[in-house]
Each structure stands twice: as structure tokens, then as C-alpha cells.
Write a protein that holds these residues in place. Structure first.
Motif, PDB file in Angstrom:
ATOM      1  N   GLU A 168     117.022 -10.148  33.314  1.00  0.00           N
ATOM      2  CA  GLU A 168     118.469  -9.889  33.377  1.00  0.00           C
ATOM      3  C   GLU A 168     119.314 -11.161  33.272  1.00  0.00           C
ATOM      4  OE1 GLU A 168     118.475  -5.893  36.236  1.00  0.00           O
ATOM      5  OE2 GLU A 168     118.769  -7.864  37.140  1.00  0.00           O
ATOM      6  N   HIS A 169     118.699 -12.334  33.273  1.00  0.00           N
ATOM      7  CA  HIS A 169     119.496 -13.544  33.505  1.00  0.00           C
ATOM      8  C   HIS A 169     120.479 -13.898  32.385  1.00  0.00           C
ATOM      9  CE1 HIS A 169     116.768 -16.283  31.104  1.00  0.00           C
ATOM     10  NE2 HIS A 169     117.857 -17.036  31.051  1.00  0.00           N
ATOM     11  N   ARG A 170     120.409 -13.212  31.245  1.00  0.00           N
ATOM     12  CA  ARG A 170     121.361 -13.475  30.152  1.00  0.00           C
ATOM     13  C   ARG A 170     122.341 -12.330  29.962  1.00  0.00           C
ATOM     14  NH1 ARG A 170     118.771 -15.239  24.788  1.00  0.00           N
ATOM     15  NH2 ARG A 170     120.648 -16.501  24.684  1.00  0.00           N
ATOM     16  N   GLN A 171     122.261 -11.326  30.811  1.00  0.00           N
ATOM     17  CA  GLN A 171     123.054 -10.112  30.600  1.00  0.00           C
ATOM     18  C   GLN A 171     124.400 -10.200  31.321  1.00  0.00           C
ATOM     19  OE1 GLN A 171     120.602  -6.639  31.381  1.00  0.00           O
ATOM     20  NE2 GLN A 171     118.841  -7.604  30.415  1.00  0.00           N
ATOM     21  N   LEU A 228     111.426 -20.148  36.965  1.00  0.00           N
ATOM     22  CA  LEU A 228     110.716 -19.536  35.832  1.00  0.00           C
ATOM     23  C   LEU A 228     111.644 -18.919  34.792  1.00  0.00           C
ATOM     24  CD1 LEU A 228     107.865 -17.814  37.894  1.00  0.00           C
ATOM     25  CD2 LEU A 228     107.652 -19.856  36.458  1.00  0.00           C
ATOM     26  N   HIS A 229     112.957 -18.828  35.059  1.00  0.00           N
ATOM     27  CA  HIS A 229     113.797 -18.005  34.189  1.00  0.00           C
ATOM     28  C   HIS A 229     113.881 -18.519  32.747  1.00  0.00           C
ATOM     29  CE1 HIS A 229     117.049 -20.936  34.990  1.00  0.00           C
ATOM     30  NE2 HIS A 229     117.690 -20.404  33.965  1.00  0.00           N
ATOM     31  N   ASP A 230     113.651 -19.798  32.535  1.00  0.00           N
ATOM     32  CA  ASP A 230     113.756 -20.353  31.173  1.00  0.00           C
ATOM     33  C   ASP A 230     112.429 -20.877  30.629  1.00  0.00           C
ATOM     34  OD1 ASP A 230     116.447 -19.884  30.582  1.00  0.00           O
ATOM     35  OD2 ASP A 230     117.126 -21.772  31.494  1.00  0.00           O
ATOM     36  N   ILE A 231     111.302 -20.587  31.276  1.00  0.00           N
ATOM     37  CA  ILE A 231     110.040 -21.198  30.810  1.00  0.00           C
ATOM     38  C   ILE A 231     109.632 -20.710  29.421  1.00  0.00           C
ATOM     39  CG2 ILE A 231     108.971 -21.881  33.002  1.00  0.00           C
ATOM     40  CD1 ILE A 231     107.295 -19.280  32.775  1.00  0.00           C
ATOM     41  N   GLY A 232     110.254 -19.601  28.964  1.00  0.00           N
ATOM     42  CA  GLY A 232     109.935 -19.104  27.623  1.00  0.00           C
ATOM     43  C   GLY A 232     110.822 -19.690  26.538  1.00  0.00           C
ATOM     44  N   ARG A 233     111.629 -20.675  26.873  1.00  0.00           N
ATOM     45  CA  ARG A 233     112.507 -21.298  25.865  1.00  0.00           C
ATOM     46  C   ARG A 233     111.725 -21.809  24.660  1.00  0.00           C
ATOM     47  NH1 ARG A 233     118.085 -22.204  24.878  1.00  0.00           N
ATOM     48  NH2 ARG A 233     119.089 -21.073  26.554  1.00  0.00           N
ATOM     49  N   TRP A 234     110.572 -22.399  24.911  1.00  0.00           N
ATOM     50  CA  TRP A 234     109.787 -22.949  23.786  1.00  0.00           C
ATOM     51  C   TRP A 234     109.334 -21.836  22.850  1.00  0.00           C
ATOM     52  CZ3 TRP A 234     104.673 -21.535  23.044  1.00  0.00           C
ATOM     53  CH2 TRP A 234     104.030 -20.917  24.122  1.00  0.00           C
ATOM     54  N   ASP A 264     113.595 -13.525  22.183  1.00  0.00           N
ATOM     55  CA  ASP A 264     114.520 -13.772  23.294  1.00  0.00           C
ATOM     56  C   ASP A 264     113.770 -14.426  24.462  1.00  0.00           C
ATOM     57  OD1 ASP A 264     117.230 -13.002  24.668  1.00  0.00           O
ATOM     58  OD2 ASP A 264     115.628 -12.517  26.080  1.00  0.00           O
ATOM     59  N   HIS A 265     114.324 -15.541  24.966  1.00  0.00           N
ATOM     60  CA  HIS A 265     113.552 -16.282  25.970  1.00  0.00           C
ATOM     61  C   HIS A 265     113.519 -15.606  27.332  1.00  0.00           C
ATOM     62  CE1 HIS A 265     117.502 -18.225  26.982  1.00  0.00           C
ATOM     63  NE2 HIS A 265     117.005 -18.192  28.203  1.00  0.00           N
ATOM     64  N   ALA A 266     114.439 -14.684  27.584  1.00  0.00           N
ATOM     65  CA  ALA A 266     114.376 -13.970  28.864  1.00  0.00           C
ATOM     66  C   ALA A 266     113.101 -13.113  28.907  1.00  0.00           C
ATOM     67  CB  ALA A 266     115.622 -13.109  29.055  1.00  0.00           C
ATOM     68  N   ALA A 268     124.565 -18.301  38.567  1.00  0.00           N
ATOM     69  CA  ALA A 268     124.050 -19.642  38.875  1.00  0.00           C
ATOM     70  C   ALA A 268     123.722 -20.410  37.605  1.00  0.00           C
ATOM     71  CB  ALA A 268     122.808 -19.533  39.757  1.00  0.00           C
ATOM     72  N   ASP A 269     123.264 -19.700  36.583  1.00  0.00           N
ATOM     73  CA  ASP A 269     122.915 -20.349  35.323  1.00  0.00           C
ATOM     74  C   ASP A 269     124.141 -21.038  34.713  1.00  0.00           C
ATOM     75  OD1 ASP A 269     121.027 -21.016  33.453  1.00  0.00           O
ATOM     76  OD2 ASP A 269     121.023 -19.081  32.440  1.00  0.00           O
ATOM     77  N   ASP A 270     125.320 -20.447  34.868  1.00  0.00           N
ATOM     78  CA  ASP A 270     126.562 -21.083  34.405  1.00  0.00           C
ATOM     79  C   ASP A 270     127.039 -22.145  35.387  1.00  0.00           C
ATOM     80  OD1 ASP A 270     126.614 -19.582  32.126  1.00  0.00           O
ATOM     81  OD2 ASP A 270     128.161 -18.200  32.798  1.00  0.00           O
TER      82      ASP A 270
HETATM   83 FE   LIG Z   1     118.142 -18.825  29.903  1.00  0.00          FE
END
Ligand SMILES: [Fe+2]
Ligand SMILES: [Fe+2]
Length: 160
Positions: free
Chosen positions: A113-116, A67-73, A81-83, A132-134
Motif C-alpha cells: 500500500e505504500h504508494r497508494q 523493507l518497503h523499497d527493497i524491490g527498487r532494483w 512496480d517496486h511495492a 512517512a515516505d513523503d
Molecule cells: Fe517506494
């Protein structure tokens, strides 16, 4: 992993991924579809296992990653901010898939927190998602290295 199977079959989850897929059709950099979520889930879980402090269920770890990126759209359309957008969209999905309130609090915090990258006092899940995202990206062989803000020498050294 019944709740995760339910989550990835949920019509809203599928529709968010479809919107992201559409909006990223011409994207030169990494995309944010199902495969990215799955890769982040596996690496996040492995990282947390290595820390030896499993304070959260495996399903909650996978849910946060999927779910961490489902707000990208939303970010593509409004600039939000998509987070934050992902956390907001995740809440009803988590409730629908029967995650309890304690799990939901941890998952939403991790997503936010996933972009911090340089923040202190991140939750274990948040820190694991940042890493993990990287690590989920194949930067070493990427043709977009020259133009990617994420790419640097450390990203080329994918084995930590
Ligand atoms: Fe992201
Ligand atoms: Fe991501």
C-alpha cells in the motif's frame, strides 16, 4: 528490537541495498538506501503512536519501513512496480527473522500500500508508510525540486 537488528544484518537485505545503491549512483532524486528506511521507520512509528491505536508491534512497523523499497532494483531492471516486488522479497526475510504470520500479513499489506496516496481503506500501517515516505524527504532544500514529480507546494511545507 532483536528481530530488526537481525533483519538489517541479513545478507539478502544487505545485497538488495547494495544493488539499489549501485543502480542509483547517478540518480538526481531521492535515493532509497538504509538511511531512507530508517527515516521512514521512525516517522511511521511516531505517526502510529500519535493515532493512539497500536495494533502492531514496534518491530513490525520498523520491518515494514526497512523493507518497503527493497524491490527498487527489480523495478529499475524489469519495470515491475517496486511495492509488489518489495513485498515478494520481504516474505522470506520476515520468516527468517521470526515474524509471525499475523505480523507478516500486516507488513506485506503495508508495503503493497505504500504508494497508494489516494486509495481509500488503507490499513493504518499502509497509510502511515504513505505519509512517512513523503515526510522523510528534505524537499525544502532539494536541488531537484523543478524536475521532481513528487515536489509540490505541500511538500515544501514539511511541518504538518
Ligand atoms: Fe517506494
Ligand atoms: Fe520509500
Amino acid at each position: 528490537m532483536a528481530r530488526i537488528n537481525k533483519l538489517v544484518d541479513h545478507e539478502d537485505y544487505i545485497s538488495y541495498l547494495a544493488m539499489i545503491d549501485q543502480l542509483e549512483k547517478k540518480r538526481y532524486f531521492c535515493k532509497h538506501g538504509f538511511e531512507h528506511g530508517l527515516n521512514v521507520a521512525r516517522i511511521t512509528y511516531a505517526y502510529i503512536l500519535e493515532q493512539g491505536v497500536m495494533v502492531i508491534s514496534k518491530e513490525a512497523v520498523y520491518a515494514a519501513a526497512f523493507l518497503h523499497d527493497i524491490g527498487r532494483w527489480v523495478e529499475y531492471q524489469t519495470g515491475e512496480d517496486h511495492a509488489e516486488a518489495s513485498a515478494r522479497l520481504a516474505l522470506p526475510l520476515l520468516k527468517a527473522c521470526e515474524f509471525n504470520s499475523e505480523e507478516i500479513d500486516l507488513i506485506l499489506r503495508g508495503i503493497r500500500e505504500h504508494r497508494q496516496h489516494s486509495a481509500e481503506n488503507l490499513s493504518l500501517l499502509g497509510k502511515a508508510l504513505v505519509l512517512a515516505d513523503d515526510w522523510a524527504r528534505n524537499c525544502r532544500n532539494c536541488l531537484a525540486q523543478d524536475q521532481c514529480y513528487k515536489f509540490n507546494h505541500a511538500m515544501r511545507q514539511i511541518m504538518y
